[in-house]
Design a protein around this motif. Structure first.
Motif, PDB file in Angstrom:
ATOM      1  N   GLU A 199      24.466  -0.021  -6.644  1.00  0.00           N
ATOM      2  CA  GLU A 199      24.707  -0.092  -5.199  1.00  0.00           C
ATOM      3  C   GLU A 199      23.489  -0.561  -4.436  1.00  0.00           C
ATOM      4  OE1 GLU A 199      26.035   3.674  -3.857  1.00  0.00           O
ATOM      5  OE2 GLU A 199      28.029   3.469  -4.746  1.00  0.00           O
ATOM      6  N   SER A 200      22.334  -0.121  -4.889  1.00  0.00           N
ATOM      7  CA  SER A 200      21.127  -0.436  -4.139  1.00  0.00           C
ATOM      8  C   SER A 200      20.007  -0.787  -5.116  1.00  0.00           C
ATOM      9  CB  SER A 200      20.719   0.758  -3.276  1.00  0.00           C
ATOM     10  OG  SER A 200      20.486   1.869  -4.106  1.00  0.00           O
ATOM     11  N   VAL A 201      18.973  -1.420  -4.596  1.00  0.00           N
ATOM     12  CA  VAL A 201      17.851  -1.780  -5.443  1.00  0.00           C
ATOM     13  C   VAL A 201      16.582  -1.054  -4.997  1.00  0.00           C
ATOM     14  CG1 VAL A 201      18.782  -4.057  -5.991  1.00  0.00           C
ATOM     15  CG2 VAL A 201      17.186  -3.788  -4.106  1.00  0.00           C
ATOM     16  N   SER A 202      15.719  -0.857  -5.965  1.00  0.00           N
ATOM     17  CA  SER A 202      14.407  -0.280  -5.706  1.00  0.00           C
ATOM     18  C   SER A 202      13.376  -1.168  -6.375  1.00  0.00           C
ATOM     19  CB  SER A 202      14.305   1.127  -6.293  1.00  0.00           C
ATOM     20  OG  SER A 202      15.371   1.938  -5.855  1.00  0.00           O
ATOM     21  N   LEU A 203      12.190  -1.200  -5.806  1.00  0.00           N
ATOM     22  CA  LEU A 203      11.090  -1.956  -6.387  1.00  0.00           C
ATOM     23  C   LEU A 203       9.933  -1.008  -6.632  1.00  0.00           C
ATOM     24  CD1 LEU A 203      10.145  -5.344  -4.689  1.00  0.00           C
ATOM     25  CD2 LEU A 203      11.067  -4.989  -6.962  1.00  0.00           C
ATOM     26  N   ALA A 204       9.312  -1.139  -7.767  1.00  0.00           N
ATOM     27  CA  ALA A 204       8.123  -0.349  -8.040  1.00  0.00           C
ATOM     28  C   ALA A 204       7.066  -1.253  -8.648  1.00  0.00           C
ATOM     29  CB  ALA A 204       8.449   0.778  -9.006  1.00  0.00           C
ATOM     30  N   PRO A 205       5.809  -1.100  -8.373  1.00  0.00           N
ATOM     31  CA  PRO A 205       5.257  -0.100  -7.446  1.00  0.00           C
ATOM     32  C   PRO A 205       5.504  -0.493  -5.990  1.00  0.00           C
ATOM     33  CG  PRO A 205       3.534  -1.549  -8.241  1.00  0.00           C
ATOM     34  CD  PRO A 205       4.800  -1.972  -8.953  1.00  0.00           C
ATOM     35  N   SER A 206       4.769   0.138  -5.105  1.00  0.00           N
ATOM     36  CA  SER A 206       4.927  -0.143  -3.681  1.00  0.00           C
ATOM     37  C   SER A 206       4.431  -1.551  -3.355  1.00  0.00           C
ATOM     38  CB  SER A 206       4.161   0.884  -2.869  1.00  0.00           C
ATOM     39  OG  SER A 206       2.792   0.814  -3.188  1.00  0.00           O
ATOM     40  N   VAL A 207       4.814  -2.011  -2.193  1.00  0.00           N
ATOM     41  CA  VAL A 207       4.369  -3.324  -1.735  1.00  0.00           C
ATOM     42  C   VAL A 207       3.222  -3.120  -0.753  1.00  0.00           C
ATOM     43  CG1 VAL A 207       5.053  -5.430  -0.525  1.00  0.00           C
ATOM     44  CG2 VAL A 207       6.698  -4.252  -1.996  1.00  0.00           C
ATOM     45  N   GLY A 208       2.059  -3.619  -1.106  1.00  0.00           N
ATOM     46  CA  GLY A 208       0.900  -3.455  -0.239  1.00  0.00           C
ATOM     47  C   GLY A 208       0.427  -4.804   0.252  1.00  0.00           C
ATOM     48  N   ASN A 209       0.695  -5.068   1.509  1.00  0.00           N
ATOM     49  CA  ASN A 209       0.374  -6.388   2.053  1.00  0.00           C
ATOM     50  C   ASN A 209      -1.023  -6.392   2.659  1.00  0.00           C
ATOM     51  OD1 ASN A 209       2.935  -7.330   1.300  1.00  0.00           O
ATOM     52  ND2 ASN A 209       3.822  -6.500   3.169  1.00  0.00           N
ATOM     53  N   TRP A 210      -1.973  -6.060   1.812  1.00  0.00           N
ATOM     54  CA  TRP A 210      -3.354  -5.926   2.308  1.00  0.00           C
ATOM     55  C   TRP A 210      -3.889  -7.222   2.854  1.00  0.00           C
ATOM     56  CZ3 TRP A 210      -3.419  -1.054   2.527  1.00  0.00           C
ATOM     57  CH2 TRP A 210      -2.942  -0.261   1.477  1.00  0.00           C
ATOM     58  N   SER A 211      -3.396  -8.328   2.314  1.00  0.00           N
ATOM     59  CA  SER A 211      -3.986  -9.612   2.718  1.00  0.00           C
ATOM     60  C   SER A 211      -3.358 -10.138   4.003  1.00  0.00           C
ATOM     61  CB  SER A 211      -3.817 -10.635   1.595  1.00  0.00           C
ATOM     62  OG  SER A 211      -2.462 -10.698   1.200  1.00  0.00           O
ATOM     63  N   PHE A 212      -2.336  -9.455   4.509  1.00  0.00           N
ATOM     64  CA  PHE A 212      -1.719  -9.910   5.749  1.00  0.00           C
ATOM     65  C   PHE A 212      -2.372  -9.234   6.939  1.00  0.00           C
ATOM     66  CE2 PHE A 212       2.560 -10.292   3.336  1.00  0.00           C
ATOM     67  CZ  PHE A 212       2.014 -11.309   2.565  1.00  0.00           C
ATOM     68  N   ALA A 213      -2.129  -9.832   8.103  1.00  0.00           N
ATOM     69  CA  ALA A 213      -2.683  -9.258   9.325  1.00  0.00           C
ATOM     70  C   ALA A 213      -2.146  -7.849   9.544  1.00  0.00           C
ATOM     71  CB  ALA A 213      -2.329 -10.139  10.511  1.00  0.00           C
ATOM     72  N   CYS A 214      -0.879  -7.622   9.151  1.00  0.00           N
ATOM     73  CA  CYS A 214      -0.260  -6.318   9.438  1.00  0.00           C
ATOM     74  C   CYS A 214      -0.750  -5.228   8.479  1.00  0.00           C
ATOM     75  CB  CYS A 214       1.255  -6.440   9.331  1.00  0.00           C
ATOM     76  SG  CYS A 214       1.844  -6.775   7.649  1.00  0.00           S
ATOM     77  N   ARG A 215      -1.235  -5.629   7.316  1.00  0.00           N
ATOM     78  CA  ARG A 215      -1.717  -4.691   6.296  1.00  0.00           C
ATOM     79  C   ARG A 215      -0.702  -3.564   6.041  1.00  0.00           C
ATOM     80  NH1 ARG A 215      -6.975  -5.307   5.058  1.00  0.00           N
ATOM     81  NH2 ARG A 215      -7.179  -3.174   4.346  1.00  0.00           N
ATOM     82  N   SER A 216       0.556  -3.901   6.048  1.00  0.00           N
ATOM     83  CA  SER A 216       1.558  -2.867   5.846  1.00  0.00           C
ATOM     84  C   SER A 216       1.668  -2.498   4.369  1.00  0.00           C
ATOM     85  CB  SER A 216       2.907  -3.316   6.400  1.00  0.00           C
ATOM     86  OG  SER A 216       3.291  -4.537   5.806  1.00  0.00           O
ATOM     87  N   HIS A 217       2.136  -1.307   4.142  1.00  0.00           N
ATOM     88  CA  HIS A 217       2.234  -0.755   2.788  1.00  0.00           C
ATOM     89  C   HIS A 217       3.487   0.098   2.750  1.00  0.00           C
ATOM     90  CE1 HIS A 217       0.407   2.057  -0.497  1.00  0.00           C
ATOM     91  NE2 HIS A 217       1.250   1.180  -1.014  1.00  0.00           N
ATOM     92  N   TYR A 218       4.408  -0.273   1.880  1.00  0.00           N
ATOM     93  CA  TYR A 218       5.668   0.469   1.869  1.00  0.00           C
ATOM     94  C   TYR A 218       6.316   0.448   0.495  1.00  0.00           C
ATOM     95  CZ  TYR A 218       6.953  -4.364   3.052  1.00  0.00           C
ATOM     96  OH  TYR A 218       7.043  -5.734   3.101  1.00  0.00           O
TER      97      TYR A 218
END
Ligand SMILES: [Zn+2]
Length: 146
Positions: free
Chosen positions: A61-80
């Motif tokens: 039904e749904s998908v998961s991704l592992a490990p987390s996504v860490g967008n350190w190189s982006f301006a937003c530096r989001s991590h989820y």
């Protein structure tokens, strides 16, 4: 923006150029998942699916991704985390702790540990081949054999 966000997954052969926000595109043939950064900044995030990259779980039904996504190189530096078609912001667990640690230990951490731990920077996947050789017709198949 720190509440878990519901997303959608889409299984595709080729990752489309015009991507919808909030959709995780998964190409099984190319073992790659692509999405536009779920923080909303829209930066393209490529997560190669491999034993040393990301692992994709599809529960039917749904998908998961592992490990987390860490967008350190982006301006937003989001991590989820992407879990069951949902984005869980990595900061959620310990926002306070992070904020405290940041003010208190920022200099020390940067000095001692350098860059934060993040998954390997995703390499650019090979461009999908769009033009495929034309399948031979039945007649040429019959007569084409020398
Ligand atoms: Zn972002």
């Amino acid at each position: 923006m720190k509440t878990p966000r519901k997303i959608r997954h889409e299984f595709v052969e080729f990752i489309p150029k015009d991507r919808e926000a909030g959709v995780l595109y998964v190409s099984i043939p190319y073992a790659t998942a692509v999405h536009d950064c779920f923080c909303g900044c829209g930066t393209k995030v490529v997560t190669p699916i491999s034993p040393v990259g990301w692992q994709l779980t599809f529960d039917g039904e749904s998908v998961s991704l592992a490990p987390s996504v860490g967008n350190w190189s982006f301006a937003c530096r989001s991590h989820y985390f992407i879990r069951k078609d949902r984005v869980d912001w990595a900061g959620d667990m310990s926002d306070e702790a992070i904020a405290k640690g940041r003010t208190r230990d920022k200099a020390a951490r940067e000095g001692h540990f350098g860059a934060p731990v993040s998954p390997p920077v995703p390499p650019k996947p090979p461009e999908p081949e769009i033009a495929k050789p034309k399948p031979r017709g039945f007649w040429s198949w019959l007569t084409g054999r020398r």
